[in-house]
Design an enzyme around this catalytic site. Sequence first.
Site, PDB file in Angstrom:
ATOM      1  N   GLU A 182      84.027 120.095 112.725  1.00  0.00           N
ATOM      2  CA  GLU A 182      83.332 119.002 112.056  1.00  0.00           C
ATOM      3  C   GLU A 182      83.993 117.699 112.501  1.00  0.00           C
ATOM      4  O   GLU A 182      83.688 117.187 113.559  1.00  0.00           O
ATOM      5  CB  GLU A 182      83.390 119.206 110.538  1.00  0.00           C
TER       6      GLU A 182
ATOM      7  N   GLU B 262      90.294 119.793 100.441  1.00  0.00           N
ATOM      8  CA  GLU B 262      88.883 119.433 100.293  1.00  0.00           C
ATOM      9  C   GLU B 262      88.354 119.825  98.922  1.00  0.00           C
ATOM     10  O   GLU B 262      87.625 119.080  98.281  1.00  0.00           O
ATOM     11  CB  GLU B 262      88.065 120.154 101.374  1.00  0.00           C
TER      12      GLU B 262
END
Length: 865
Positions: A464, A741
Amino acid sequence: MVTPGAVRFEHHREALGIGVSTPRVSWKTVAPAGWVQSAYEIETATDGGTVTSGRIDSDESVLVPWAAEPLVSRQAATVRVRVWGGDDVSEWSEPSAVEAGLLDPVDWIAVPVTGDWPEEDSDDRRPPIVRRGFRTEGVIAAARLYVSAHGLYEVEINGERVGTDAFSPGWTVYRERLRYYSYDVTGLLADGENAIGAWLGDGWYRGRLGWRGGFRNLFGDDLSLIAQLEIRYADGRVDTVATDGDWKAALGPIVSSGLYDGETYDARDEVDGWSSPRFDDAGWTPVATGIRDPATLVAPEGPPVRCTQEVAPVSVLTTPSGAAVLDLGQNLVGRLRIRVRGAAGDTVTIRTAEVMQDGEIYTRPLRDAKSTDVYTLAGRDVEEWEPRFTIHGFRFAEISGWPGDISEAVANGDIVARVYHSDLERTGWFDSSNALVNRLHENVLWSMRGNFVDIPTDCPQRDERVGWTGDIQVFAPTASFLYDVSGMLSSWLKDVAVEQLPDGTVPWYVPVIPAKHMWTPIRPGAVWGDVAVLTPWVLYERFGDAGILAAQYDSAKAWVDLIDRLAGPDHLWNEGFQLGDWLDPAAPPQDPADATTDKYLVATAYFAWSTQHLAKTAAVLGRVDDAARYSALAAEIRVAFADEYLLADGRMTSDAQTAYSLAITFDLIPDPGQLDRAGSRLAELVAEAENRIATGFAGTPLVSDALTRAGAIDSAYDLLLEPECPSWLYPVTQGATTIWERWDSQRPDGTVNPGTMTSFNHYALGAVADWLHRVVAGIAPAAPGYRSIAFAPRPGGGFTRASAQHETPYGRASIEWHIVEDELVVEVVVPTGADATVELPGQTPIPVGSGSHRFTSKRKEALTP
Ligand code: BGC
């Protein structure tokens, strides 16, 4: 004696190759307490002579206008300043150098050059190296190298590396803005024969990018160097060696290179001396030349990426499967450098991971990023290698094929991790009596470092690593305290504006992975799209640069106008796709948008907040009509919000931490009684949850401030200090060294969260650090650029001490408080050029000027300076 410090230009620490002809000038003065600048004079020396601004009556010292003729391309200047306090004039500052880059497209004669052979079909194409020899004739006065590339580059002249930057030219919206860097290479050139060469790597330009397999060749399929070396002789002649059809190319020892997958290098294929003048490139292939519109080449606005630290492994583990794993003791972003002895053909393989599970490195969270570096030895005596064009997010490195004893190698310092990120100036520090909170803060810092790699990214390890707009939108206040991000983020915001759709839609991430490849359409989403309005405002507030507001104004306005159209006459943004309070801990692992707080409540709250900020922006820029119009619109949205989402009993339609946090901090509850009840309900919710956090991306940056404003600071401390999952300190108690996260990226049973999206290095939930700085330590900007500082510490939570320091545009500001018995002692430092108020709990703010000040306060007793 008052002497101003050396001046700076725009937001640069290094002003070689600056992209503007009239760079604004800033300086910091250290002067006795209370000294106030009454005037300044700027002296600018160029090849055209020395000019002075004359005495300018002004107390400004941050980003004041350039005081000479505009620079032309390549023109250098030295600038110094002196200042008056009353009628007393200071010494001149030390001179600072600035030099313009190539400001005009016609300055560029270099064209992209690349290897000219049939492209391999394979995904992992071998990158070329390119070179040429040249002669210098005469005494060299100065030499400059201007470089960009399709792909990534590292240039060498006469066998020496040029510069210390990495991952240049970085990631911008290449089709419209491709960065070039300028280097002073005077010292690298020799009399007579010389050579210049460059390594190239796939990087973002043509490497694999994006998830679910991603895409290659997103911005082009060539790896090309664009370089222009300009040699100025003492007698005034200029030679230019630019990339053109005379360059040669060959395949180098890098077999394949990708940001996600890692680098494979075969040292047996090294070409000895290829960037040295003696090298005979007769066997090399002439390059193919390409096309690049020089009008798209732009100078940097912030610092490049560099190695900023080396970290030695803390231990060598042998796993149940027998693998050797190095533990760095810190989850970091960079790569290993190895020094190794062995036979030709021996191959060392390095696989990285952020975490271990069941005793082995655990790579599932990396998804499709292979994160593997492979080095094949040439068999020389000692070989040293570090990958050039890849980067990993990791704490653990599994090493196989190491010839010799790996523990010995580690003990000898032969294997170290090198940390890479944008080489920003550190400007913020926090410390307290609570070791766990200090570690939390340290984790925020590491997550910032790991995700400020040319652009602000979501995460550094999986497939990502893109510039998710929502992540930086919530983290920008924290980032702006810890590092000087003004240049880097103002550059990135330009890319936001470039990528914005004509209707005002802000993409989810910038630069965009081109539309033909998009798996989800670009569509407007609150929190993420609001970056266009709120982040320029944060930069203005923290760095005092109204120019950023001006540059982003059209983009900000287009966003608010779009939402205004989408919301329609009822001013409620209650249709369409939203990510909402992303990663609310109550959301199931595979559906992070399924939050407790209504996503349209989040969207309308943000609509009001951005509209209000657009009105403030317009006011700063003197756009009086827009200021009035958006201020009125914001008021209407607030009324609509209150009608729709506030209930008569003080509760909200979403009875959730994020809903109240948004309503309270975004001023959405007009009635004071109702505001009180909302505050109490929020504190109650925290207590009912036994101090567990219940917020995602939207609520997390706000909940502590909301509780503080609601007079429930004890609840804010309870939330902060809660160690049970989900909470800020839960990861810390689990040994986290970065911000995760998810609140439970690693679950209490020790297993990694099964969600496919589970990073251990995401800064968004670390946005609480801004509250640590502003409220726990108690330092906040009260005027743009901290020209006025609000010191308002709010001790609590059993802390006996807290401190914060911030290098403001005016100089170092700091606060330190401690509690001795029942007395609170507060010491603040206000930099020259700024003023402040000091507000102790329950007391009236006291104005102070520059200098050091000490206050003590006993309960119920008056504050005594
Ligand atoms: C990213 C996030 C991002 C989100 C939005 C994730 O995969 O890592 O941080 O904001 O997607 O969809």
